[in-house]
Design an enzyme around this catalytic site. Structure first.
Site, mmCIF file in Angstrom:
data_model
loop_
_atom_site.group_PDB
_atom_site.id
_atom_site.type_symbol
_atom_site.label_atom_id
_atom_site.label_comp_id
_atom_site.label_asym_id
_atom_site.label_seq_id
_atom_site.Cartn_x
_atom_site.Cartn_y
_atom_site.Cartn_z
ATOM 1 N N HIS A 139 50.223 57.965 29.091
ATOM 2 C CA HIS A 139 50.915 58.279 27.835
ATOM 3 C C HIS A 139 52.242 58.979 28.111
ATOM 4 C CE1 HIS A 139 50.724 59.588 23.450
ATOM 5 N NE2 HIS A 139 51.726 60.320 23.935
ATOM 6 N N GLU A 140 52.193 60.019 28.941
ATOM 7 C CA GLU A 140 53.417 60.780 29.216
ATOM 8 C C GLU A 140 54.411 59.970 30.047
ATOM 9 O OE1 GLU A 140 53.682 63.210 27.418
ATOM 10 O OE2 GLU A 140 51.588 63.590 26.919
ATOM 11 N N HIS A 143 56.484 57.936 27.806
ATOM 12 C CA HIS A 143 57.600 58.719 27.258
ATOM 13 C C HIS A 143 58.749 58.794 28.259
ATOM 14 C CE1 HIS A 143 55.551 59.726 23.670
ATOM 15 N NE2 HIS A 143 54.737 60.635 24.174
#
Length: 240
Positions: A139-140, A143
């Site tokens: 997820h990160e 980003h």
């Protein structure tokens, strides 16, 4: 949740200001007493927060060590992290690896966060297992990929925030059916993935200072939904 959040990690020691049902102390008897208070409904919500904070402080060293060991294993062996997301980030001139994926104790109840200057913070005390850590790292890293590819405005542009949250929740694996069904009690069989992505994206947007309220967050997510949900770059499709 993720994004450019300020994740607290301080040495606060929980000291109850009133009778919350929580008793400070690290000995076995005190821990059993606190657990009994929780099980019998004699601990308030504030007391439960104090209990969790005390537990996190007590386990901080072990939690961070386990997180770092699992992080290093995933960087070495996980196909989605080492051979794909990491490689695509490198192609954009970035570098995400063990030197800027930091395992820390967080005081906010979330899994992690990304900051363009700092890197990725993983909340070691929130990680349930290696699979949870892998989803959080993915997820990160999404980003980080979006930041490099699309030059996001993390401070003021809620549409940018909503779009990267939609993509990260959709492509990281955190919204796959099994995780929603067994971990979060979301038992719908149709449109489960989309509803999970919408819910998690709206929660992340709502946590930003520029967002007025839950309705505002939902509106921003709806505005960018079609284009951002369909955009699976750098993947060919949603495969997790």
């Amino acid at each position: 949740m993720a994004g450019t959040n300020s994740l607290g990690a301080g040495p606060d020691t929980p000291v109850p200001s009133k009778d919350t049902g929580f008793t400070p102390g690290d000995d076995t008897w005190t821990q059993m007493k606190n657990m009994f208070s929780i099980l019998t409904g004699n601990m308030t919500e504030e007391g439960k927060e104090q209990f969790l904070l005390a537990r996190d402080i007590r386990n901080e060293e072990n939690d961070c060590k386990r997180c770092e060991d699992q992080r290093d294993y995933l960087i070495k062996y996980s196909p989605i992290i080492i051979r794909f997301l990491q490689d695509n980030i490198r192609q954009l001139g970035g570098d995400i690896s063990s030197h800027n994926i930091h395992c820390r104790r967080c005081t906010q109840r979330q899994a992690g966060g990304f900051d363009p200057q700092y890197g990725i913070r993983i909340c070691a005390n929130a990680m349930k297992d290696q699979g949870h850590l892998e989803d959080t790292m993915a997820h990160e890293m999404m980003h980080a990929y979006d930041h490099l590819r699309f030059k996001l405005d993390w401070t003021d542009n809620l549409r940018h925030a909503a779009c990267t949250e939609i993509r990260a929740s959709s492509l990281s694996g955190e919204c796959r059916w099994a995780r929603e069904f067994f971990r979060r009690g979301q038992w719908k069989l149709t449109q489960q993935h989309q509803e999970c992505v919408r819910r998690r994206a709206a929660l992340s947007v709502m946590a930003r200072p520029a967002c007025k309220d839950a309705e505002h967050a939902k509106q921003v997510v709806d505005e960018v939904w079609d284009s951002c949900f369909r955009d699976t770059r750098p993947f060919d499709e949603i495969y997790r």
